[in-house]
Write a protein that holds these residues in place. Structure first.
Motif, PDB file in Angstrom:
ATOM      1  N   MET A  46     -64.103 -36.199 121.897  1.00 35.78           N
ATOM      2  CA  MET A  46     -64.256 -37.003 123.098  1.00 35.78           C
ATOM      3  C   MET A  46     -64.675 -36.115 124.268  1.00 35.78           C
ATOM      4  O   MET A  46     -64.430 -34.914 124.264  1.00 35.78           O
ATOM      5  CB  MET A  46     -62.970 -37.765 123.433  1.00 35.78           C
ATOM      6  CG  MET A  46     -61.811 -36.896 123.820  1.00 35.78           C
ATOM      7  SD  MET A  46     -60.326 -37.775 124.408  1.00 35.78           S
ATOM      8  CE  MET A  46     -60.153 -39.118 123.319  1.00 35.78           C
ATOM      9  N   GLU A  47     -65.305 -36.747 125.201  1.00 34.58           N
ATOM     10  CA  GLU A  47     -65.726 -36.058 126.415  1.00 34.58           C
ATOM     11  C   GLU A  47     -64.670 -36.309 127.480  1.00 34.58           C
ATOM     12  O   GLU A  47     -64.247 -37.446 127.693  1.00 34.58           O
ATOM     13  CB  GLU A  47     -67.070 -36.628 126.868  1.00 34.58           C
ATOM     14  CG  GLU A  47     -67.652 -35.933 128.060  1.00 34.58           C
ATOM     15  CD  GLU A  47     -69.042 -36.467 128.383  1.00 34.58           C
ATOM     16  OE1 GLU A  47     -69.371 -36.488 129.583  1.00 34.58           O
ATOM     17  OE2 GLU A  47     -69.764 -36.856 127.469  1.00 34.58           O
ATOM     18  N   ILE A  48     -64.223 -35.209 128.099  1.00 32.88           N
ATOM     19  CA  ILE A  48     -63.249 -35.337 129.176  1.00 32.88           C
ATOM     20  C   ILE A  48     -63.744 -34.554 130.386  1.00 32.88           C
ATOM     21  O   ILE A  48     -64.481 -33.584 130.242  1.00 32.88           O
ATOM     22  CB  ILE A  48     -61.845 -34.833 128.763  1.00 32.88           C
ATOM     23  CG1 ILE A  48     -61.883 -33.355 128.395  1.00 32.88           C
ATOM     24  CG2 ILE A  48     -61.288 -35.654 127.626  1.00 32.88           C
ATOM     25  CD1 ILE A  48     -60.520 -32.739 128.254  1.00 32.88           C
ATOM     26  N   PRO A  49     -63.337 -34.952 131.560  1.00 31.47           N
ATOM     27  CA  PRO A  49     -63.730 -34.205 132.752  1.00 31.47           C
ATOM     28  C   PRO A  49     -63.197 -32.766 132.694  1.00 31.47           C
ATOM     29  O   PRO A  49     -62.057 -32.538 132.265  1.00 31.47           O
ATOM     30  CB  PRO A  49     -63.097 -34.978 133.906  1.00 31.47           C
ATOM     31  CG  PRO A  49     -62.861 -36.351 133.366  1.00 31.47           C
ATOM     32  CD  PRO A  49     -62.583 -36.156 131.910  1.00 31.47           C
ATOM     33  N   THR A  50     -64.001 -31.829 133.100  1.00 29.54           N
ATOM     34  CA  THR A  50     -63.635 -30.414 133.052  1.00 29.54           C
ATOM     35  C   THR A  50     -62.326 -30.146 133.783  1.00 29.54           C
ATOM     36  O   THR A  50     -61.513 -29.332 133.332  1.00 29.54           O
ATOM     37  CB  THR A  50     -64.764 -29.559 133.659  1.00 29.54           C
ATOM     38  OG1 THR A  50     -65.965 -29.854 132.947  1.00 29.54           O
ATOM     39  CG2 THR A  50     -64.470 -28.087 133.558  1.00 29.54           C
ATOM     40  N   VAL A  51     -62.095 -30.834 134.859  1.00 32.77           N
ATOM     41  CA  VAL A  51     -60.892 -30.604 135.646  1.00 32.77           C
ATOM     42  C   VAL A  51     -59.622 -30.916 134.834  1.00 32.77           C
ATOM     43  O   VAL A  51     -58.549 -30.379 135.107  1.00 32.77           O
ATOM     44  CB  VAL A  51     -60.932 -31.403 136.974  1.00 32.77           C
ATOM     45  CG1 VAL A  51     -60.846 -32.891 136.731  1.00 32.77           C
ATOM     46  CG2 VAL A  51     -59.868 -30.915 137.927  1.00 32.77           C
ATOM     47  N   LEU A  52     -59.735 -31.761 133.811  1.00 35.21           N
ATOM     48  CA  LEU A  52     -58.576 -32.127 133.003  1.00 35.21           C
ATOM     49  C   LEU A  52     -58.359 -31.206 131.802  1.00 35.21           C
ATOM     50  O   LEU A  52     -57.333 -31.311 131.125  1.00 35.21           O
ATOM     51  CB  LEU A  52     -58.717 -33.567 132.501  1.00 35.21           C
ATOM     52  CG  LEU A  52     -58.689 -34.651 133.569  1.00 35.21           C
ATOM     53  CD1 LEU A  52     -58.876 -36.020 132.932  1.00 35.21           C
ATOM     54  CD2 LEU A  52     -57.394 -34.606 134.356  1.00 35.21           C
ATOM     55  N   VAL A  53     -59.278 -30.300 131.531  1.00 34.10           N
ATOM     56  CA  VAL A  53     -59.173 -29.427 130.365  1.00 34.10           C
ATOM     57  C   VAL A  53     -57.850 -28.648 130.321  1.00 34.10           C
ATOM     58  O   VAL A  53     -57.195 -28.612 129.275  1.00 34.10           O
ATOM     59  CB  VAL A  53     -60.398 -28.493 130.259  1.00 34.10           C
ATOM     60  CG1 VAL A  53     -60.185 -27.420 129.199  1.00 34.10           C
ATOM     61  CG2 VAL A  53     -61.647 -29.303 129.943  1.00 34.10           C
ATOM     62  N   PRO A  54     -57.396 -28.043 131.406  1.00 34.79           N
ATOM     63  CA  PRO A  54     -56.116 -27.323 131.325  1.00 34.79           C
ATOM     64  C   PRO A  54     -54.951 -28.220 130.917  1.00 34.79           C
ATOM     65  O   PRO A  54     -54.097 -27.814 130.129  1.00 34.79           O
ATOM     66  CB  PRO A  54     -55.925 -26.768 132.741  1.00 34.79           C
ATOM     67  CG  PRO A  54     -57.307 -26.693 133.310  1.00 34.79           C
ATOM     68  CD  PRO A  54     -58.034 -27.867 132.714  1.00 34.79           C
ATOM     69  N   GLU A  55     -54.916 -29.441 131.418  1.00 32.68           N
ATOM     70  CA  GLU A  55     -53.839 -30.355 131.061  1.00 32.68           C
ATOM     71  C   GLU A  55     -53.923 -30.774 129.597  1.00 32.68           C
ATOM     72  O   GLU A  55     -52.907 -30.866 128.904  1.00 32.68           O
ATOM     73  CB  GLU A  55     -53.858 -31.580 131.976  1.00 32.68           C
ATOM     74  CG  GLU A  55     -53.496 -31.247 133.418  1.00 32.68           C
ATOM     75  CD  GLU A  55     -53.522 -32.469 134.303  1.00 32.68           C
ATOM     76  OE1 GLU A  55     -52.851 -33.463 133.961  1.00 32.68           O
ATOM     77  OE2 GLU A  55     -54.213 -32.420 135.334  1.00 32.68           O
ATOM     78  N   VAL A  56     -55.135 -31.021 129.113  1.00 29.60           N
ATOM     79  CA  VAL A  56     -55.318 -31.400 127.705  1.00 29.60           C
ATOM     80  C   VAL A  56     -54.927 -30.233 126.803  1.00 29.60           C
ATOM     81  O   VAL A  56     -54.246 -30.424 125.788  1.00 29.60           O
ATOM     82  CB  VAL A  56     -56.772 -31.847 127.447  1.00 29.60           C
ATOM     83  CG1 VAL A  56     -57.029 -32.042 125.961  1.00 29.60           C
ATOM     84  CG2 VAL A  56     -57.074 -33.124 128.216  1.00 29.60           C
ATOM     85  N   ARG A  57     -55.310 -29.032 127.163  1.00 34.42           N
ATOM     86  CA  ARG A  57     -54.926 -27.854 126.369  1.00 34.42           C
ATOM     87  C   ARG A  57     -53.407 -27.707 126.317  1.00 34.42           C
ATOM     88  O   ARG A  57     -52.830 -27.385 125.282  1.00 34.42           O
ATOM     89  CB  ARG A  57     -55.557 -26.588 126.943  1.00 34.42           C
ATOM     90  CG  ARG A  57     -57.017 -26.471 126.619  1.00 34.42           C
ATOM     91  CD  ARG A  57     -57.569 -25.152 127.091  1.00 34.42           C
ATOM     92  NE  ARG A  57     -58.945 -24.997 126.670  1.00 34.42           N
ATOM     93  CZ  ARG A  57     -59.824 -24.233 127.262  1.00 34.42           C
ATOM     94  NH1 ARG A  57     -59.473 -23.518 128.334  1.00 34.42           N
ATOM     95  NH2 ARG A  57     -61.066 -24.144 126.820  1.00 34.42           N
ATOM     96  N   ALA A  58     -52.748 -27.950 127.429  1.00 37.44           N
ATOM     97  CA  ALA A  58     -51.279 -27.849 127.461  1.00 37.44           C
ATOM     98  C   ALA A  58     -50.660 -28.903 126.548  1.00 37.44           C
ATOM     99  O   ALA A  58     -49.706 -28.610 125.812  1.00 37.44           O
ATOM    100  CB  ALA A  58     -50.774 -28.021 128.893  1.00 37.44           C
ATOM    101  N   LEU A  59     -51.179 -30.116 126.561  1.00 31.98           N
ATOM    102  CA  LEU A  59     -50.676 -31.177 125.673  1.00 31.98           C
ATOM    103  C   LEU A  59     -50.891 -30.810 124.213  1.00 31.98           C
ATOM    104  O   LEU A  59     -50.009 -31.006 123.366  1.00 31.98           O
ATOM    105  CB  LEU A  59     -51.365 -32.504 125.975  1.00 31.98           C
ATOM    106  CG  LEU A  59     -50.935 -33.209 127.254  1.00 31.98           C
ATOM    107  CD1 LEU A  59     -51.854 -34.399 127.533  1.00 31.98           C
ATOM    108  CD2 LEU A  59     -49.501 -33.683 127.128  1.00 31.98           C
ATOM    109  N   LEU A  60     -52.066 -30.260 123.897  1.00 33.94           N
ATOM    110  CA  LEU A  60     -52.345 -29.835 122.516  1.00 33.94           C
ATOM    111  C   LEU A  60     -51.419 -28.713 122.070  1.00 33.94           C
ATOM    112  O   LEU A  60     -50.944 -28.706 120.930  1.00 33.94           O
ATOM    113  CB  LEU A  60     -53.808 -29.416 122.377  1.00 33.94           C
ATOM    114  CG  LEU A  60     -54.837 -30.554 122.504  1.00 33.94           C
ATOM    115  CD1 LEU A  60     -56.242 -29.971 122.568  1.00 33.94           C
ATOM    116  CD2 LEU A  60     -54.704 -31.538 121.368  1.00 33.94           C
TER     117      LEU A  60
END
Length: 66
Positions: A46-60
């Motif tokens: 999926m495509e996510i906004p770059t600004v959300l990448v740190p939060e997604v990485r933390a969830l993963l």
């Protein structure tokens, strides 16, 4: 000269093998590899906004650790 720190399970030999793989890969092979990712079971791209990448990485990371 400062030596690079590798993530757990990684070393300079593994990095060299990966670099060799991608440096010798043809464009057709690279395209096939990229397309194969979308066919993997149990994975979603999926495509996510770059600004959300740190939060997604933390969830993963939390999910992987569980």
């Amino acid at each position: 000269m400062k030596q690079s720190a590798f993530p757990p399970g990684w070393d300079s030999n593994r990095v060299a093998k990966i670099l060799a793989h991608y440096e010798t890969q043809t464009e057709d092979d690279a395209l096939a590899e990229d397309e194969a990712v979308f066919e993997m079971d149990g994975q979603t791209m999926m495509e996510i906004p770059t600004v959300l990448v740190p939060e997604v990485r933390a969830l993963l990371a939390k999910h992987k650790a569980a």
